[in-house]
Design a protein around this motif. Structure first.
Motif, PDB file in Angstrom:
ATOM      1  N   ALA A  72      -7.359  70.614  -1.088  1.00 45.34           N
ATOM      2  CA  ALA A  72      -6.177  70.646  -0.076  1.00 45.34           C
ATOM      3  C   ALA A  72      -7.563  70.094   1.022  1.00 45.34           C
ATOM      4  O   ALA A  72      -5.760  69.736   2.046  1.00 45.34           O
ATOM      5  CB  ALA A  72      -6.674  72.158   0.132  1.00 45.34           C
ATOM      6  N   ALA A  73      -7.930  69.761   1.643  1.00 46.41           N
ATOM      7  CA  ALA A  73      -8.822  68.383   2.555  1.00 46.41           C
ATOM      8  C   ALA A  73      -8.353  66.915   2.172  1.00 46.41           C
ATOM      9  O   ALA A  73      -7.882  66.448   3.234  1.00 46.41           O
ATOM     10  CB  ALA A  73     -10.842  68.114   2.176  1.00 46.41           C
ATOM     11  N   ALA A  74      -7.929  67.037   0.879  1.00 44.37           N
ATOM     12  CA  ALA A  74      -7.366  65.038   0.813  1.00 44.37           C
ATOM     13  C   ALA A  74      -5.624  65.332   0.896  1.00 44.37           C
ATOM     14  O   ALA A  74      -4.878  64.422   2.151  1.00 44.37           O
ATOM     15  CB  ALA A  74      -6.926  64.655  -0.586  1.00 44.37           C
ATOM     16  N   ALA A  77      -5.879  65.615   5.192  1.00 36.83           N
ATOM     17  CA  ALA A  77      -6.332  64.466   5.467  1.00 36.83           C
ATOM     18  C   ALA A  77      -5.269  63.122   5.594  1.00 36.83           C
ATOM     19  O   ALA A  77      -4.775  61.855   6.640  1.00 36.83           O
ATOM     20  CB  ALA A  77      -7.342  63.460   5.104  1.00 36.83           C
ATOM     21  N   LEU A  78      -4.641  63.129   3.868  1.00 36.32           N
ATOM     22  CA  LEU A  78      -3.107  62.027   4.180  1.00 36.32           C
ATOM     23  C   LEU A  78      -2.246  62.731   5.429  1.00 36.32           C
ATOM     24  O   LEU A  78      -1.860  61.326   5.869  1.00 36.32           O
ATOM     25  CB  LEU A  78      -2.418  62.970   3.077  1.00 36.32           C
ATOM     26  CG  LEU A  78      -2.721  61.952   1.944  1.00 36.32           C
ATOM     27  CD1 LEU A  78      -1.908  62.727   0.668  1.00 36.32           C
ATOM     28  CD2 LEU A  78      -2.769  60.571   1.384  1.00 36.32           C
ATOM     29  N   CYS A 154       1.744  63.453   3.422  1.00 35.73           N
ATOM     30  CA  CYS A 154       1.569  64.749   2.618  1.00 35.73           C
ATOM     31  C   CYS A 154       1.974  65.435   2.159  1.00 35.73           C
ATOM     32  O   CYS A 154       2.220  66.928   1.865  1.00 35.73           O
ATOM     33  CB  CYS A 154       0.985  65.452   3.923  1.00 35.73           C
ATOM     34  SG  CYS A 154       2.191  65.761   4.874  1.00 35.73           S
ATOM     35  N   GLU A 155       3.726  64.723   1.698  1.00 34.05           N
ATOM     36  CA  GLU A 155       4.856  65.887   1.352  1.00 34.05           C
ATOM     37  C   GLU A 155       4.862  65.152  -0.083  1.00 34.05           C
ATOM     38  O   GLU A 155       4.940  64.266  -0.519  1.00 34.05           O
ATOM     39  CB  GLU A 155       6.707  65.897   1.345  1.00 34.05           C
ATOM     40  CG  GLU A 155       5.738  66.644   3.337  1.00 34.05           C
ATOM     41  CD  GLU A 155       7.749  66.385   4.404  1.00 34.05           C
ATOM     42  OE1 GLU A 155       7.479  66.569   5.469  1.00 34.05           O
ATOM     43  OE2 GLU A 155       8.509  66.049   3.863  1.00 34.05           O
ATOM     44  N   LYS A 198      -7.645  52.721  -1.108  1.00 36.67           N
ATOM     45  CA  LYS A 198      -8.890  52.712  -0.544  1.00 36.67           C
ATOM     46  C   LYS A 198      -8.375  54.294   0.841  1.00 36.67           C
ATOM     47  O   LYS A 198      -9.650  54.900   0.845  1.00 36.67           O
ATOM     48  CB  LYS A 198      -8.482  51.129   0.491  1.00 36.67           C
ATOM     49  CG  LYS A 198      -9.719  51.219   1.428  1.00 36.67           C
ATOM     50  CD  LYS A 198     -10.668  50.601   0.265  1.00 36.67           C
ATOM     51  CE  LYS A 198     -12.516  50.285   1.431  1.00 36.67           C
ATOM     52  NZ  LYS A 198     -13.366  49.950   0.326  1.00 36.67           N
ATOM     53  N   SER A 199      -7.216  54.406   1.100  1.00 39.06           N
ATOM     54  CA  SER A 199      -8.089  55.459   1.845  1.00 39.06           C
ATOM     55  C   SER A 199      -7.675  57.077   1.722  1.00 39.06           C
ATOM     56  O   SER A 199      -8.044  57.671   2.107  1.00 39.06           O
ATOM     57  CB  SER A 199      -6.148  54.907   2.698  1.00 39.06           C
ATOM     58  OG  SER A 199      -5.872  53.905   3.284  1.00 39.06           O
ATOM     59  N   THR A 200      -7.823  56.727   1.043  1.00 39.38           N
ATOM     60  CA  THR A 200      -7.437  57.716  -0.915  1.00 39.38           C
ATOM     61  C   THR A 200      -8.055  58.339  -1.506  1.00 39.38           C
ATOM     62  O   THR A 200      -8.866  59.247  -2.186  1.00 39.38           O
ATOM     63  CB  THR A 200      -6.176  58.740  -1.423  1.00 39.38           C
ATOM     64  OG1 THR A 200      -6.207  57.228  -2.227  1.00 39.38           O
ATOM     65  CG2 THR A 200      -4.810  58.261   0.057  1.00 39.38           C
TER      66      THR A 200
END
Length: 243
Positions: A72-74, A77-78, A154-155, A198-200
């Motif tokens: 959920a946090a990931a 953040a996305l 996030c979708e 890198k971002s995830t």
């Protein structure tokens, strides 16, 4: 005053005192029970200590509960992530292809090929946006290396079958039926995949092909040339390390 009257009065006082003691004992027992229940609660057959906020402490959550919180946090953040300047954001409208359903997590990045030799990223983005279209991806990489983002990160996309729920999809254009990417599209795909990893918090080992989900021949060139697929992942790994 007769002895019988005195005895009756003493008996009444004893009865009252006994009743008061019983009532106090019941009140104390109820209070203790509430306190114990508030501190320990049975969830899925196990008890855990609650924090001062009334929520379970992380050390007492089950592995699946911790994973759900992490996912959920990931995803949150996305939704707050800003894509690089080299990505052109051009979202398609909500439709049967873009349902606006949120990801349940982010576990892999799926590489696809468009399957339409010679078509551009812009043309494929237009196709995704048609009312009757049932497919779409997060990103399209064009023949000249241009990148279009078609839906928010996030979708859920409609590209990777049952893995739509926890993956980011990248569709890459190709000039001919072999499915081989141009040098420009290859470099852009590597750069984009590296930035996403890198971002995830993912790695190049978390890159998969559509083929790895369903067995489909997609992306065709990487399915028919597994060594090239391994090279792609190696190039992404180097790009991540260089960031």
């Amino acid at each position: 005053m007769s002895k019988n009257v005195r005895r009756a009065r003493h008996s009444t006082r004893r009865s009252i005192i006994t009743a008061v003691v019983i009532i106090l004992a019941i009140a104390i027992a109820v209070k203790l029970t509430v306190a114990i229940y508030d501190r320990f609660v049975d969830n899925n057959g196990s008890t855990f200590k609650r924090s001062d906020t009334g929520k379970p402490t992380s050390s007492q959550l089950t592995a699946s509960e911790l994973e759900a919180l992490k996912d959920a946090a990931a995803v949150k953040a996305l939704g707050e992530l800003t894509v690089p300047d080299y990505v052109n954001i051009d979202y398609i409208a909500p439709s049967r292809a873009r349902t606006e359903e949120k990801l349940t997590g982010i576990h892999n990045i799926v590489i696809h090929y468009t399957g339409n030799p010679g078509t551009t990223a812009k043309q494929n983005r237009h196709y995704f946006g048609l009312p009757e279209t049932l497919v779409c991806s997060h990103f399209l990489v064009g023949l000249q290396g241009e990148i279009i983002q078609c839906i928010p990160l996030c979708e859920q996309s409609a590209a990777s079958n049952f893995r739509n729920v926890d993956t980011i999809s990248i569709e890459v254009c190709h000039p001919d039926k072999s499915g081989k990417f141009t040098d420009e599209s290859y470099r852009s795909a590597v750069k984009l995949a590296a930035w996403l990893c890198k971002s995830t918090g993912l790695t190049s080992d978390d890159l998969i092909r559509h083929h790895d989900v369903t067995g489909k021949e997609c992306p065709k060139y990487f399915v028919n040339h597994p060594d090239s697929w391994e090279q792609f992942k190696s190039d992404v790994k180097q790009a991540i390390e260089a960031m």
